[in-house]
Every structure is written in structure tokens, then in C-alpha cells.
Design a protein around this motif. Structure first.
Motif, mmCIF file in Angstrom:
data_model
loop_
_atom_site.group_PDB
_atom_site.id
_atom_site.type_symbol
_atom_site.label_atom_id
_atom_site.label_comp_id
_atom_site.label_asym_id
_atom_site.label_seq_id
_atom_site.Cartn_x
_atom_site.Cartn_y
_atom_site.Cartn_z
ATOM 1 N N MET A 9 -6.361 2.840 -2.113
ATOM 2 C CA MET A 9 -7.271 2.876 -0.967
ATOM 3 C C MET A 9 -7.896 1.521 -0.666
ATOM 4 S SD MET A 9 -10.426 5.473 -0.040
ATOM 5 C CE MET A 9 -11.636 4.737 -1.123
ATOM 6 N N SER A 10 -8.199 0.741 -1.703
ATOM 7 C CA SER A 10 -8.807 -0.569 -1.468
ATOM 8 C C SER A 10 -7.876 -1.462 -0.660
ATOM 9 C CB SER A 10 -9.167 -1.243 -2.794
ATOM 10 O OG SER A 10 -8.007 -1.404 -3.613
ATOM 11 N N THR A 11 -6.572 -1.402 -0.980
ATOM 12 C CA THR A 11 -5.593 -2.177 -0.215
ATOM 13 C C THR A 11 -5.543 -1.688 1.226
ATOM 14 O OG1 THR A 11 -4.245 -2.408 -2.208
ATOM 15 C CG2 THR A 11 -3.183 -2.934 -0.111
ATOM 16 N N LYS A 12 -5.560 -0.375 1.414
ATOM 17 C CA LYS A 12 -5.497 0.201 2.754
ATOM 18 C C LYS A 12 -6.710 -0.166 3.581
ATOM 19 C CE LYS A 12 -3.761 2.591 6.068
ATOM 20 N NZ LYS A 12 -2.567 2.076 6.770
ATOM 21 N N ASN A 60 0.816 -1.204 0.000
ATOM 22 C CA ASN A 60 0.000 0.000 0.000
ATOM 23 C C ASN A 60 0.858 1.266 0.000
ATOM 24 O OD1 ASN A 60 -1.799 1.998 2.221
ATOM 25 N ND2 ASN A 60 -2.601 1.430 0.223
ATOM 26 N N THR A 61 1.962 1.271 0.755
ATOM 27 C CA THR A 61 2.848 2.433 0.777
ATOM 28 C C THR A 61 3.445 2.670 -0.603
ATOM 29 O OG1 THR A 61 3.405 2.017 3.103
ATOM 30 C CG2 THR A 61 4.873 3.474 1.872
ATOM 31 N N ARG A 62 3.801 1.582 -1.302
ATOM 32 C CA ARG A 62 4.341 1.721 -2.656
ATOM 33 C C ARG A 62 3.276 2.238 -3.622
ATOM 34 N NH1 ARG A 62 8.651 -3.224 -3.628
ATOM 35 N NH2 ARG A 62 9.654 -3.109 -1.584
ATOM 36 N N GLN A 63 2.031 1.811 -3.425
ATOM 37 C CA GLN A 63 0.942 2.310 -4.263
ATOM 38 C C GLN A 63 0.734 3.804 -4.047
ATOM 39 O OE1 GLN A 63 -2.184 -0.249 -2.847
ATOM 40 N NE2 GLN A 63 -2.024 -1.645 -4.586
ATOM 41 N N GLN A 64 0.782 4.230 -2.798
ATOM 42 C CA GLN A 64 0.550 5.630 -2.469
ATOM 43 C C GLN A 64 1.627 6.547 -3.050
ATOM 44 O OE1 GLN A 64 0.466 5.494 1.769
ATOM 45 N NE2 GLN A 64 -1.641 4.772 1.891
ATOM 46 N N THR A 65 2.859 6.060 -3.105
ATOM 47 C CA THR A 65 3.965 6.903 -3.552
ATOM 48 C C THR A 65 4.230 6.796 -5.052
ATOM 49 O OG1 THR A 65 5.521 5.137 -2.931
ATOM 50 C CG2 THR A 65 5.126 6.878 -1.318
ATOM 51 N N GLU A 66 3.479 5.950 -5.757
ATOM 52 C CA GLU A 66 3.615 5.829 -7.210
ATOM 53 C C GLU A 66 2.884 6.977 -7.884
ATOM 54 O OE1 GLU A 66 5.126 4.024 -10.616
ATOM 55 O OE2 GLU A 66 5.412 3.388 -8.545
ATOM 56 N N ARG A 67 3.550 7.663 -8.805
ATOM 57 C CA ARG A 67 2.944 8.790 -9.505
ATOM 58 C C ARG A 67 2.427 8.355 -10.862
ATOM 59 N NH1 ARG A 67 6.476 9.644 -5.138
ATOM 60 N NH2 ARG A 67 7.048 11.831 -4.936
ATOM 61 N N VAL A 68 1.146 8.551 -11.129
ATOM 62 C CA VAL A 68 0.561 8.225 -12.432
ATOM 63 C C VAL A 68 -0.154 9.458 -12.954
ATOM 64 C CG1 VAL A 68 -1.022 6.740 -13.710
ATOM 65 C CG2 VAL A 68 0.255 5.822 -11.763
ATOM 66 N N ALA A 69 0.301 9.972 -14.110
ATOM 67 C CA ALA A 69 -0.279 11.197 -14.664
ATOM 68 C C ALA A 69 -1.709 10.970 -15.121
ATOM 69 C CB ALA A 69 0.574 11.694 -15.835
ATOM 70 N N LYS A 70 -2.557 11.972 -14.909
ATOM 71 C CA LYS A 70 -3.952 11.858 -15.331
ATOM 72 C C LYS A 70 -4.057 11.921 -16.851
ATOM 73 C CE LYS A 70 -4.686 16.825 -14.613
ATOM 74 N NZ LYS A 70 -5.486 17.841 -13.895
ATOM 75 N N GLN A 71 -5.049 11.219 -17.379
ATOM 76 C CA GLN A 71 -5.361 11.200 -18.809
ATOM 77 C C GLN A 71 -4.230 10.619 -19.655
ATOM 78 O OE1 GLN A 71 -6.343 15.285 -19.674
ATOM 79 N NE2 GLN A 71 -8.409 15.102 -18.848
ATOM 80 N N VAL A 98 -2.075 9.586 1.971
ATOM 81 C CA VAL A 98 -1.311 9.566 0.720
ATOM 82 C C VAL A 98 -0.314 10.722 0.694
ATOM 83 C CG1 VAL A 98 -1.449 9.744 -1.791
ATOM 84 C CG2 VAL A 98 -3.148 8.402 -0.556
ATOM 85 N N VAL A 99 -0.764 11.921 1.062
ATOM 86 C CA VAL A 99 0.129 13.090 1.095
ATOM 87 C C VAL A 99 1.274 12.853 2.071
ATOM 88 C CG1 VAL A 99 0.296 15.544 1.690
ATOM 89 C CG2 VAL A 99 -1.686 14.705 0.416
ATOM 90 N N LYS A 100 0.987 12.303 3.219
ATOM 91 C CA LYS A 100 2.021 12.012 4.223
ATOM 92 C C LYS A 100 3.067 11.049 3.664
ATOM 93 C CE LYS A 100 1.541 8.720 7.015
ATOM 94 N NZ LYS A 100 2.476 7.713 7.469
ATOM 95 N N SER A 101 2.621 9.976 3.016
ATOM 96 C CA SER A 101 3.553 8.987 2.457
ATOM 97 C C SER A 101 4.416 9.610 1.367
ATOM 98 C CB SER A 101 2.780 7.791 1.890
ATOM 99 O OG SER A 101 2.100 7.099 2.915
ATOM 100 N N ARG A 102 3.817 10.471 0.526
ATOM 101 C CA ARG A 102 4.577 11.122 -0.540
ATOM 102 C C ARG A 102 5.692 11.993 0.049
ATOM 103 N NH1 ARG A 102 1.835 11.607 -5.598
ATOM 104 N NH2 ARG A 102 0.587 9.718 -5.859
ATOM 105 N N LEU A 103 5.390 12.707 1.133
ATOM 106 C CA LEU A 103 6.374 13.593 1.750
ATOM 107 C C LEU A 103 7.491 12.817 2.435
ATOM 108 C CD1 LEU A 103 3.965 16.257 3.291
ATOM 109 C CD2 LEU A 103 5.560 16.623 1.408
ATOM 110 N N GLN A 104 7.156 11.667 3.004
ATOM 111 C CA GLN A 104 8.142 10.899 3.764
ATOM 112 C C GLN A 104 9.008 10.014 2.879
ATOM 113 O OE1 GLN A 104 5.855 8.835 6.775
ATOM 114 N NE2 GLN A 104 5.728 10.647 8.072
ATOM 115 N N ALA A 105 8.551 9.701 1.672
ATOM 116 C CA ALA A 105 9.336 8.883 0.753
ATOM 117 C C ALA A 105 10.477 9.713 0.164
ATOM 118 C CB ALA A 105 8.446 8.347 -0.370
#
Length: 366
Positions: free
Chosen positions: A325-328, A29-40, A283-290
Motif C-alpha cells: 500500500m505504501s508504494t501504491k 506495486n502489482t508484483r507486491q500485491q500478487t505476492e503471497r506471504v503466509a501469516k505467522q 489487491v483482490v482485483k490484481s490477484r484475480l487478474q494475475a
């Protein structure tokens, strides 16, 4: 032994057991949260790769980690996480019980003065949980920064290697040289590079050299705001528990005590409500801490909470705040259910042991 200390010890024990059982889901879940995927852009990630683990199923990702990193990959950062869980749950439940006792005493005193029915209201539960949660966050945030770094280390190293490979290929394309052997050698050397070992001390050094002492409190703002998560959780739990006991008392049922299964279900319900409402902050917290320095794209680096929120909205859309979120939900609900169930049983066991020890000491004194 005070009931605050009993609840603190039981909370620590329940937290450790729940953490061990659900840790692989937490890592993924932490890896999912910190993965960046561009919209569209479908499967095109912000760093240019075309395959994003965050878009795949949780089971697939677990199997992928086992295949590439072994079972140890699912338990990266487990040691500091267990220490953090024990400290976090112990601190939280200790202060929660301390302030809960004060709230109950205040409610009882108000009843004597003819104010209220002597029970603690929902708002009071929220305040009690918020105070305990804030103290817990301030004391244990450095531990969770290290855990996040260790959980996402392999992911970050992979992105760095991909960025280096792209730089070599770009250099070869721009040079126009017919002698491609030196570039092939560089790529071969890069491919043969093994991931460096990354333990707790490595994580400590990385965080310190990157941001100094303040780096250990990265993500503190969304984490403090997320204090409302356990506040909501315990409000739902205590209110549901109170309602269940009152209903049984009204029906004059012989079995007035709540059993372990009922505590499990109440804990699941409470955690589900809290998780869904506060997940974007997580999610924001995980992004900042990674680790931030991934590639050359400024969209991958955040200078603070507001910067992270703005860039996530701009590059990923609102969907980015609910990544994984589903994993979390599965992980946190199951972990909370186990924690509540084990904690209640440990409280009973500690009280029985304490009572037995007291009897032995009385017999010796006689």
C-alpha cells in the motif's frame, strides 16, 4: 467543441503523461500485491520459498528488477497500459463531464423552482463519478487484465521454475537411486531455460486459453466496487475546489482562478483519501487478474472474488489486503496530481487553440 470532448481529450493526455512517469512504481506495486506471504511465518511464502519480495522495500525491488530484467522489466506491459490509460481517462472524463453538465442543469432548474442554492451536492458528485466509472470499467477491463499479466509474467515464471525444481528434487529423493546424474541434468536444463518472450498477443492467448472470453473480465466485481475510488476522489477534489473558490470570492481576492500547483495539491489530497479507503479491493482485483496456476498449492489459486477474500484471510490474514500500500500511495497520489495538473492545463490549451481556429475560419469567411 463540447466541453465534454475537451475534458475527454485533456484527461487522456494527462493520464498518458502521468502513467509514463509513474509506471515503474505501478509495476513493482502489482508484483507486491500478487505476492503471497503466509501469516505467522516470517519470510516463508505460501509457495514454500523463504524470501519474499513483498517484504522488502520498494527501492530495493526496483533495483532488483533492473538487475535481473533490465530497465525493460520496469516497463512490462507499458504499451497496452498507455492505450488503456488513454481510453480509460478519455472515456471517464467524457462521461463524467456529460453527467456533470446534467447534474448542474438539474441543480440550476431546482434553484429556479426555489429548491436549493443551484450548486451540485456531494451525493450528486458521487453518483456522477460512479456512473462514469462503471461505464469506464465495463469497457476497459480487458486491457487491464492484459497489463496485469504482463507486469507479473516474470514473477509467475519464476514461481513455476521453482515448483519444477522442487518436483525434480522430490523425485530424486523418493527414487532412492544412486545415479543422480539424470536429475542433475534435468536441473541444469531447467536452469538454462530462458524466459520466453511475453508480449501483448502472448498475454491475450494465455488469458483466452485459461478462461475463455470471460477471462478478460476477471476481477470485474471488485473493480466495479472500486468505482467508489474515483467517486471518493472526485467528491473530495470538487468539494475542495469549490470551497477554495468560495473562500477567495468571500475574501474578494483578485486571483480567483486556481493555479496549477493548487490543482496538484488538491489532486494529491483527493487521491490519498480514495486510495487508503479502497486499497483492499485493488489487491483482490490484481490477484484475480494475475496468472493463477503457480505451483500445486490451492491457496495460490482463486476461483472468484469471494474465494480470493476467504483464502487471503485464512492464509495471510488482514495484512495481505494491504500488501504494497505504501508504494501504491506514492504512485497513485503522484500520478493523480500530475494528471489533474496536466489535464487542467490541456483544457486551457485546447480551448485557446479552438478559439484561435474559430477566428481564422471567421476571417477566411469574411
Amino acid at each position: 467543441m463540447s466541453n465534454a470532448l475537451v475534458n475527454g481529450l485533456a484527461g487522456a493526455g494527462g493520464g498518458i503523461i502521468a502513467q509514463i512517469i509513474t509506471y515503474p512504481l505501478q509495476t513493482v506495486n502489482t508484483r507486491q500485491q500478487t505476492e503471497r506471504v503466509a501469516k505467522q511465518k516470517g519470510l516463508i511464502t505460501l509457495d514454500g520459498s523463504r524470501s519474499s519480495p513483498a517484504t522488502r522495500g520498494t527501492i530495493f525491488q526496483i533495483l532488483q528488477v533492473i538487475r535481473t530484467e533490465g530497465w525493460g522489466g520496469l516497463y512490462s506491459g507499458l504499451k497496452p497500459s498507455l492505450f488503456g490509460t488513454a481510453a480509460s481517462q478519455g472515456i471517464y472524463y467524457y462521461f463524467y463531464q456529460v453527467f456533470k453538465n446534467k447534474a448542474e442543469n438539474i441543480a440550476a432548474a431546482r434553484k429556479k423552482r426555489g429548491l436549493g442554492d443551484g450548486t451540485v451536492g456531494m451525493f450528486s458528485w458521487l453518483v456522477v463519478a460512479a456512473i462514469a466509472g462503471s461505464l469506464n470499467v465495463l469497457l476497459t477491463n480487458p486491457i487491464w487484465v492484459l497489463v496485469t499479466r504482463m507486469q507479473t509474467h516474470t514473477q509467475a515464471e519464476k514461481k513455476i521454475m521453482e515448483a519444477k525444481s522442487e518436483a525434480i528434487l522430490r523425485e530424486a529423493s523418493e527414487s532412492g537411486s544412486m545415479d543422480l546424474s539424470k536429475f542433475e541434468d534435468k536441473l541444469a536444463e531447467l536452469d538454462s531455460t530462458k524466459p520466453r518472450p511475453f508480449g501483448t498477443l502472448h498475454a491475450v492467448r494465455e488469458v483466452y486459453f485459461e478462461a475463455g472470453i470471460t477471462g478478460f473480465w476477471k476481477g470485474i466485481i471488485p473493480t466495479l466496487i472500486m468505482v467508489c475510488n474515483p467517486s471518493i476522489q472526485f467528491m473530495i477534489y470538487e468539494s475542495s475546489l469549490k470551497h477554495l473558490k468560495a473562500k477567495r470570492a468571500a475574501n474578494k481576492r483578485e486571483l480567483k482562478n486556481v493555479n496549477a500547483l493548487e490543482v496538484f495539491l488538491l489532486g494529491a489530497l483527493a487521491k490519498l483519501g480514495a486510495t487508503v479507503s479502497t486499497y483492499p479491493l485493488l489487491v483482490v482485483k490484481s490477484r484475480l487478474q494475475a496468472k493463477q496456476e503457480i505451483g500445486l498449492n490451492s491457496a495460490l489459486r482463486y476461483t472468484g472474488t469471494l474465494d480470493a477474500i476467504i483464502k487471503m484471510v485464512r492464509y495471510e490474514g488482514l495484512h495481505g489486503f494491504y500488501r504494497g500500500m505504501s508504494t501504491k500511495i506514492v504512485q497513485s497520489v503522484f500520478a493523480a496530481s500530475v494528471l489533474f495538473m496536466v489535464k487542467e492545463e490541456l483544457v486551457k490549451a485546447i480551448l485557446i487553440l479552438a478559439g484561435g481556429s474559430r477566428k481564422i475560419l471567421l476571417n477566411i469567411a469574411k
